[in-house]
Motif scaffolding. Structure first.
Motif, mmCIF file in Angstrom:
data_model
loop_
_atom_site.group_PDB
_atom_site.id
_atom_site.type_symbol
_atom_site.label_atom_id
_atom_site.label_comp_id
_atom_site.label_asym_id
_atom_site.label_seq_id
_atom_site.Cartn_x
_atom_site.Cartn_y
_atom_site.Cartn_z
ATOM 1 N N ALA A 122 0.866 -1.183 0.000
ATOM 2 C CA ALA A 122 0.000 0.000 0.000
ATOM 3 C C ALA A 122 0.900 1.229 0.000
ATOM 4 C CB ALA A 122 -0.902 0.003 1.230
ATOM 5 N N VAL A 123 0.563 2.208 -0.840
ATOM 6 C CA VAL A 123 1.398 3.397 -0.978
ATOM 7 C C VAL A 123 0.536 4.638 -0.775
ATOM 8 C CG1 VAL A 123 2.980 4.653 -2.475
ATOM 9 C CG2 VAL A 123 2.809 2.173 -2.679
ATOM 10 N N MET A 124 1.035 5.537 0.066
ATOM 11 C CA MET A 124 0.339 6.807 0.274
ATOM 12 C C MET A 124 1.349 7.914 0.501
ATOM 13 S SD MET A 124 -1.281 6.146 4.053
ATOM 14 C CE MET A 124 -1.758 4.480 3.679
ATOM 15 N N SER A 125 0.868 9.134 0.378
ATOM 16 C CA SER A 125 1.701 10.309 0.612
ATOM 17 C C SER A 125 0.792 11.471 0.967
ATOM 18 C CB SER A 125 2.501 10.636 -0.661
ATOM 19 O OG SER A 125 3.405 11.691 -0.411
ATOM 20 N N ASP A 126 1.379 12.504 1.500
ATOM 21 C CA ASP A 126 0.677 13.772 1.723
ATOM 22 C C ASP A 126 -0.643 13.606 2.463
ATOM 23 O OD1 ASP A 126 2.464 15.721 0.191
ATOM 24 O OD2 ASP A 126 2.163 14.096 -1.240
ATOM 25 N N THR A 127 -0.592 12.852 3.572
ATOM 26 C CA THR A 127 -1.796 12.669 4.376
ATOM 27 C C THR A 127 -2.115 13.920 5.194
ATOM 28 O OG1 THR A 127 -0.398 11.486 5.970
ATOM 29 C CG2 THR A 127 -1.744 10.155 4.484
ATOM 30 N N ILE A 161 3.594 -1.220 3.938
ATOM 31 C CA ILE A 161 3.014 0.101 3.700
ATOM 32 C C ILE A 161 4.161 1.067 3.467
ATOM 33 C CG2 ILE A 161 1.640 1.998 4.647
ATOM 34 C CD1 ILE A 161 0.230 -0.162 6.419
ATOM 35 N N ILE A 162 4.031 1.886 2.431
ATOM 36 C CA ILE A 162 5.024 2.923 2.137
ATOM 37 C C ILE A 162 4.341 4.276 2.214
ATOM 38 C CG2 ILE A 162 6.436 3.937 0.314
ATOM 39 C CD1 ILE A 162 7.192 1.131 -0.560
ATOM 40 N N HIS A 163 4.952 5.198 2.975
ATOM 41 C CA HIS A 163 4.450 6.577 3.069
ATOM 42 C C HIS A 163 5.542 7.502 2.550
ATOM 43 C CE1 HIS A 163 2.627 10.246 4.369
ATOM 44 N NE2 HIS A 163 1.603 9.601 4.917
ATOM 45 N N ALA A 164 5.214 8.270 1.513
ATOM 46 C CA ALA A 164 6.198 9.130 0.851
ATOM 47 C C ALA A 164 6.216 10.564 1.395
ATOM 48 C CB ALA A 164 5.962 9.136 -0.661
ATOM 49 N N GLY A 165 5.957 10.729 2.673
ATOM 50 C CA GLY A 165 6.164 12.017 3.336
ATOM 51 C C GLY A 165 4.952 12.922 3.444
ATOM 52 N N LEU A 196 1.756 7.876 -12.761
ATOM 53 C CA LEU A 196 2.242 6.530 -13.048
ATOM 54 C C LEU A 196 2.756 6.528 -14.472
ATOM 55 C CD1 LEU A 196 2.591 3.481 -12.505
ATOM 56 C CD2 LEU A 196 0.179 3.187 -13.115
ATOM 57 N N GLU A 197 4.072 6.423 -14.615
ATOM 58 C CA GLU A 197 4.657 6.481 -15.948
ATOM 59 C C GLU A 197 6.008 5.790 -15.972
ATOM 60 O OE1 GLU A 197 6.018 10.047 -18.847
ATOM 61 O OE2 GLU A 197 3.996 10.192 -18.026
ATOM 62 N N LYS A 198 6.285 5.140 -17.086
ATOM 63 C CA LYS A 198 7.593 4.519 -17.303
ATOM 64 C C LYS A 198 8.533 5.551 -17.912
ATOM 65 C CE LYS A 198 8.390 0.087 -17.584
ATOM 66 N NZ LYS A 198 9.244 -0.721 -16.737
ATOM 67 N N HIS A 199 9.759 5.587 -17.435
ATOM 68 C CA HIS A 199 10.842 6.380 -18.012
ATOM 69 C C HIS A 199 11.941 5.385 -18.336
ATOM 70 C CE1 HIS A 199 9.750 10.683 -17.172
ATOM 71 N NE2 HIS A 199 8.780 10.015 -16.582
ATOM 72 N N GLY A 200 11.929 4.882 -19.563
ATOM 73 C CA GLY A 200 12.833 3.790 -19.901
ATOM 74 C C GLY A 200 12.463 2.589 -19.055
ATOM 75 N N PRO A 201 13.440 1.956 -18.412
ATOM 76 C CA PRO A 201 13.135 0.790 -17.572
ATOM 77 C C PRO A 201 12.599 1.172 -16.182
ATOM 78 C CG PRO A 201 15.480 1.195 -17.564
ATOM 79 C CD PRO A 201 14.877 2.190 -18.531
ATOM 80 N N LEU A 202 12.635 2.454 -15.857
ATOM 81 C CA LEU A 202 12.262 2.949 -14.531
ATOM 82 C C LEU A 202 10.773 3.291 -14.460
ATOM 83 C CD1 LEU A 202 13.318 3.975 -11.746
ATOM 84 C CD2 LEU A 202 13.743 6.167 -12.866
ATOM 85 N N LEU A 203 10.100 2.799 -13.418
ATOM 86 C CA LEU A 203 8.696 3.131 -13.195
ATOM 87 C C LEU A 203 8.620 4.217 -12.131
ATOM 88 C CD1 LEU A 203 5.726 2.472 -13.839
ATOM 89 C CD2 LEU A 203 5.798 0.790 -11.982
ATOM 90 N N LEU A 204 7.870 5.282 -12.425
ATOM 91 C CA LEU A 204 7.669 6.379 -11.474
ATOM 92 C C LEU A 204 6.229 6.342 -10.981
ATOM 93 C CD1 LEU A 204 9.433 9.220 -13.451
ATOM 94 C CD2 LEU A 204 10.326 7.952 -11.508
ATOM 95 N N PHE A 205 6.070 6.491 -9.654
ATOM 96 C CA PHE A 205 4.733 6.393 -9.069
ATOM 97 C C PHE A 205 4.539 7.413 -7.960
ATOM 98 C CE2 PHE A 205 1.482 4.447 -6.299
ATOM 99 C CZ PHE A 205 0.486 4.210 -7.241
ATOM 100 N N ASN A 206 3.531 8.244 -8.117
ATOM 101 C CA ASN A 206 3.088 9.163 -7.071
ATOM 102 C C ASN A 206 1.653 8.757 -6.743
ATOM 103 O OD1 ASN A 206 1.980 11.344 -5.609
ATOM 104 N ND2 ASN A 206 3.328 12.807 -6.593
ATOM 105 N N PRO A 207 1.377 8.381 -5.482
ATOM 106 C CA PRO A 207 0.035 7.914 -5.146
ATOM 107 C C PRO A 207 -1.014 9.020 -5.042
ATOM 108 C CG PRO A 207 1.367 8.012 -3.183
ATOM 109 C CD PRO A 207 2.283 8.320 -4.336
ATOM 110 N N GLY A 208 -0.591 10.291 -5.058
ATOM 111 C CA GLY A 208 -1.533 11.365 -4.786
ATOM 112 C C GLY A 208 -1.749 11.456 -3.284
ATOM 113 N N SER A 209 -2.919 11.922 -2.872
ATOM 114 C CA SER A 209 -3.208 12.050 -1.441
ATOM 115 C C SER A 209 -4.593 11.500 -1.118
ATOM 116 C CB SER A 209 -3.148 13.520 -1.013
ATOM 117 O OG SER A 209 -3.580 13.652 0.330
ATOM 118 N N PRO A 210 -4.697 10.698 -0.045
ATOM 119 C CA PRO A 210 -6.001 10.174 0.347
ATOM 120 C C PRO A 210 -6.818 11.157 1.192
ATOM 121 C CG PRO A 210 -4.336 9.269 1.783
ATOM 122 C CD PRO A 210 -3.619 10.104 0.756
ATOM 123 N N THR A 211 -6.210 12.302 1.531
ATOM 124 C CA THR A 211 -6.877 13.233 2.450
ATOM 125 C C THR A 211 -6.855 14.694 1.990
ATOM 126 O OG1 THR A 211 -4.810 13.432 3.667
ATOM 127 C CG2 THR A 211 -6.403 11.812 4.492
#
Length: 164
Positions: free
Chosen positions: A4-9, A31-35, A119-134
């Protein structure tokens, strides 16, 4: 492995995540929280559900100063770069997230800060920002993410909700 990934709560004392988020994180392996947690009590609550990895966001105060600005998390065969995305060189949050790990061998970068699901691929790298649930800001919906990892395969998706 289900993550589960979240950020900016941005949760203040006495506030909690919405019910739909608790339903999504039930049974995850990590669970991963990106700050921008704001309230350290949320991390304690999340750790009751599953192991937790978190980084410090630009709005996190002294009680979260022990969290790193960036870290690398290994999940099986996948290396995940985790950062909030507010600090570093680059004009956009995405550019800063990429540059935070430009000298590391990561397969996935998870970041936050913008509150914008990404959610986007940059070459072999996947970039993911979950947005905010709150705190959806200019977005149509609140959001978080679920990532499934099997071997080197990464399947990332956003979970959206109209309600908080």
């Amino acid at each position: 492995m289900k993550i589960a990934v979240m950020s900016d709560t941005h949760l203040r004392e006495g506030k909690s995540l919405p019910k739909w988020v608790w339903e999504q994180i039930e049974g995850v392996d990590l669970i991963i929280h990106a700050g921008d947690v704001i309230n350290a009590g949320l991390l304690t609550d999340l750790e009751q559900v599953a192991p937790l990895e978190a980084v410090q966001g630009n709005c996190d105060g002294w009680e979260l100063a022990h969290l790193p600005q960036r870290k690398i998390v290994t999940c099986g065969e996948v290396k995940i770069g985790l950062t909030h995305g507010a600090v570093g060189s680059g004009r956009t949050t995405t550019e800063r997230a990429i540059r935070n790990f430009e000298h590391d061998q990561v397969d996935l970068i998870i970041f936050g800060h913008s509150h914008e699901p990404y959610l986007e691929k940059h070459g072999p790298l996947l970039l993911f920002n979950p947005g905010s649930p709150t705190d959806k800001r200019r977005q149509a919906s609140y959001s978080m993410g679920i990532i499934d990892i099997e071997g080197k395969e990464i399947i990332a998706q956003h979970i959206f909700s109209e309600s908080r």
